[in-house]
Design a protein around this motif. Structure first.
Motif, mmCIF file in Angstrom:
data_model
loop_
_atom_site.group_PDB
_atom_site.id
_atom_site.type_symbol
_atom_site.label_atom_id
_atom_site.label_comp_id
_atom_site.label_asym_id
_atom_site.label_seq_id
_atom_site.Cartn_x
_atom_site.Cartn_y
_atom_site.Cartn_z
ATOM 1 N N VAL A 134 42.777 23.033 -62.645
ATOM 2 C CA VAL A 134 41.468 23.672 -62.538
ATOM 3 C C VAL A 134 41.141 24.274 -63.900
ATOM 4 O O VAL A 134 41.880 25.126 -64.396
ATOM 5 C CB VAL A 134 41.453 24.764 -61.450
ATOM 6 N N VAL A 135 40.052 23.823 -64.502
ATOM 7 C CA VAL A 135 39.650 24.338 -65.812
ATOM 8 C C VAL A 135 38.503 25.316 -65.587
ATOM 9 O O VAL A 135 37.374 24.923 -65.299
ATOM 10 C CB VAL A 135 39.217 23.211 -66.758
ATOM 11 N N ASN A 136 38.817 26.599 -65.685
ATOM 12 C CA ASN A 136 37.816 27.639 -65.499
ATOM 13 C C ASN A 136 36.985 27.768 -66.776
ATOM 14 O O ASN A 136 37.443 28.281 -67.788
ATOM 15 C CB ASN A 136 38.504 28.970 -65.165
ATOM 16 N N ASP A 137 35.755 27.308 -66.689
ATOM 17 C CA ASP A 137 34.880 27.243 -67.862
ATOM 18 C C ASP A 137 34.052 28.530 -67.990
ATOM 19 O O ASP A 137 32.828 28.503 -68.044
ATOM 20 C CB ASP A 137 33.968 26.014 -67.747
ATOM 21 N N GLU B 255 37.397 31.587 -60.144
ATOM 22 C CA GLU B 255 38.747 31.392 -60.681
ATOM 23 C C GLU B 255 39.783 32.161 -59.861
ATOM 24 O O GLU B 255 40.941 31.731 -59.741
ATOM 25 C CB GLU B 255 38.792 31.801 -62.159
ATOM 26 N N GLN B 256 39.380 33.273 -59.263
ATOM 27 C CA GLN B 256 40.305 34.050 -58.441
ATOM 28 C C GLN B 256 40.655 33.310 -57.152
ATOM 29 O O GLN B 256 41.776 33.421 -56.651
ATOM 30 C CB GLN B 256 39.696 35.417 -58.130
ATOM 31 N N ALA C 4 32.161 29.502 -56.852
ATOM 32 C CA ALA C 4 33.055 30.252 -55.966
ATOM 33 C C ALA C 4 32.926 29.856 -54.492
ATOM 34 O O ALA C 4 33.932 29.783 -53.784
ATOM 35 C CB ALA C 4 32.828 31.763 -56.133
ATOM 36 N N PRO C 5 31.700 29.593 -53.969
ATOM 37 C CA PRO C 5 31.600 29.259 -52.541
ATOM 38 C C PRO C 5 32.206 27.902 -52.180
ATOM 39 O O PRO C 5 32.420 27.634 -50.995
ATOM 40 C CB PRO C 5 30.076 29.235 -52.297
ATOM 41 N N TYR C 6 32.503 27.057 -53.188
ATOM 42 C CA TYR C 6 32.895 25.684 -52.892
ATOM 43 C C TYR C 6 34.298 25.309 -53.369
ATOM 44 O O TYR C 6 34.863 24.320 -52.897
ATOM 45 C CB TYR C 6 31.906 24.712 -53.542
ATOM 46 N N ILE C 7 34.857 26.046 -54.306
ATOM 47 C CA ILE C 7 36.093 25.612 -54.945
ATOM 48 C C ILE C 7 37.247 25.481 -53.954
ATOM 49 O O ILE C 7 38.081 24.568 -54.069
ATOM 50 C CB ILE C 7 36.474 26.558 -56.115
ATOM 51 N N LYS C 8 37.302 26.346 -52.951
ATOM 52 C CA LYS C 8 38.380 26.233 -51.955
ATOM 53 C C LYS C 8 38.274 24.915 -51.198
ATOM 54 O O LYS C 8 39.284 24.248 -50.946
ATOM 55 C CB LYS C 8 38.336 27.408 -50.974
ATOM 56 N N GLU D 71 43.247 30.852 -58.242
ATOM 57 C CA GLU D 71 44.501 31.528 -58.583
ATOM 58 C C GLU D 71 45.256 32.013 -57.345
ATOM 59 O O GLU D 71 46.465 32.250 -57.413
ATOM 60 C CB GLU D 71 44.213 32.705 -59.511
ATOM 61 N N ALA D 72 44.572 32.154 -56.212
ATOM 62 C CA ALA D 72 45.205 32.668 -54.998
ATOM 63 C C ALA D 72 46.165 31.661 -54.364
ATOM 64 O O ALA D 72 47.016 32.043 -53.538
ATOM 65 C CB ALA D 72 44.132 33.069 -53.985
ATOM 66 N N TYR D 73 46.077 30.386 -54.748
ATOM 67 C CA TYR D 73 46.995 29.382 -54.200
ATOM 68 C C TYR D 73 48.386 29.570 -54.802
ATOM 69 O O TYR D 73 48.533 29.842 -56.003
ATOM 70 C CB TYR D 73 46.492 27.973 -54.513
#
Length: 319
Positions: A37-40, A47-48, A15-19, A51-53
């Motif tokens: 993006v494959v949310n494993d 994942e949120q 979460a801290p890096y995906i953006k 999804e915000a994009y």
């Protein structure tokens, strides 16, 4: 218009890096792409963030936690482009990564893999990882010798692109392995296809040894070495067979170290150590054999000591 490249981002508790990762793709000078993006099975809300994009080029696939190999393979299965790129959720691209890759593709349309130089961020230092910079864009003539000489940081997963049909033909990432699955894929491709490379620094790989080593929850095997052992008769007449065998032995070294640190089946570890045949690795082989008779705490201590010495040397060079 159909996208030129599908960008596969496996996501598990980053979460801290995906953006940062997604933004680095959206900032590319080439904009004709899709992001998958494959949310494993993330549990930290990463994942949120994805999804915000609102960008229509970004697609989210949700799956139960099955590991990074299956996540990447599922991303490729859902992709619609002839080229697939892989970006880990905690890594990032510089704005000209895709442009550089497509230039390589134009120069070497027959290649089975395309890669660029990258920065290696080891938390305290940042290194430039570049192979044969003076040659510019090139075909790496002997991928295995280059890896043996320069190190495994030539063409990292987050700095490579593969034609989708070739990815499928070699079976993608091996499903049941937790270590060296990306090393395996690159090597499988290099056995039969040219590897095109640009020394331009176009990606940043964020390295965390603790995260890497903590993935070893059971006995770790080296997948490419196993593949070569099972298919030796098919490749034994290759002109670079000695380089291939040394590449396998260097891969064994890495997983043996992990198995020693995690106190996994010392008898099996010693069998793996004795299977190392490369003369250039004979001292390392006997060093590992000695370590195999020591408590795992000692093995971890020697790794920490070596890491600290390396960091001190890096700081000295920076000063």
């Amino acid at each position: 218009m159909e996208s030129q490249i599908s960008v596969i981002i496996p996501l598990y508790n980053k979460a801290p890096y995906i953006k940062r990762a997604i933004d680095s793709v959206l900032s590319q000078t080439i904009q004709n792409f899709e992001i998958i993006v494959v949310n494993d099975g993330s549990t930290d809300g990463g994942e949120q963030v994805a999804e915000a994009y609102s960008d229509a080029r970004i697609h989210i696939i949700d799956q139960e936690n099955q590991g990074v190999s299956i996540a990447r393979n599922n991303g490729v299965s859902a992709s619609k482009s002839e080229l697939v790129a892989f970006l880990d959720a905690d890594d990032e691209w510089l704005p000209d990564f895709l442009e550089t890759i497509l230039s390589l593709r134009k120069l070497y349309p027959h290649a089975g893999m395309y890669g660029t130089g990258c920065y290696i961020n080891k938390e305290k230092t940042i290194e430039n990882c570049v192979y044969n910079q003076t040659s510019g864009n090139q075909i790496i003539e002997n991928y295995f010798r280059a890896k043996n000489t320069f190190g495994d940081f030539i063409i990292m997963t987050s700095a490579m692109v593969i034609p989708k049909d070739i990815f499928i033909s070699v079976g993608g990432f091996p499903r049941k392995y937790t270590q060296h699955e990306d090393r395996y894929l690159r090597a499988r491709i290099a056995l039969d296809y040219d590897v095109a490379y640009s020394p331009k620094l176009c990606a940043t790989y964020h390295f965390n040894y603790a995260t890497y080593s903590n993935r070893a929850r059971k006995y770790v095997e080296e997948p490419f070495s196993k593949y070569i052992s099972e298919n030796y008769d098919k490749i034994k007449n290759k002109s670079n067979i000695d380089d291939i065998i040394e590449f396998c032995d260097r891969g064994k070294n890495g997983v043996i170290q992990l198995n020693l640190e995690w106190n996994k089946d010392k008898k099996r570890v010693r069998k793996d150590i004795r299977s190392i045949t490369s003369q250039r690795l004979r001292f390392k082989k006997y060093y590992l054999l000695i370590l195999s008779y020591m408590p795992s705490t000692i093995v971890r201590l020697q790794r920490v000591t070596i890491t600290r010495i390396r960091e001190m040397n890096e700081r000295t060079l920076l000063d």
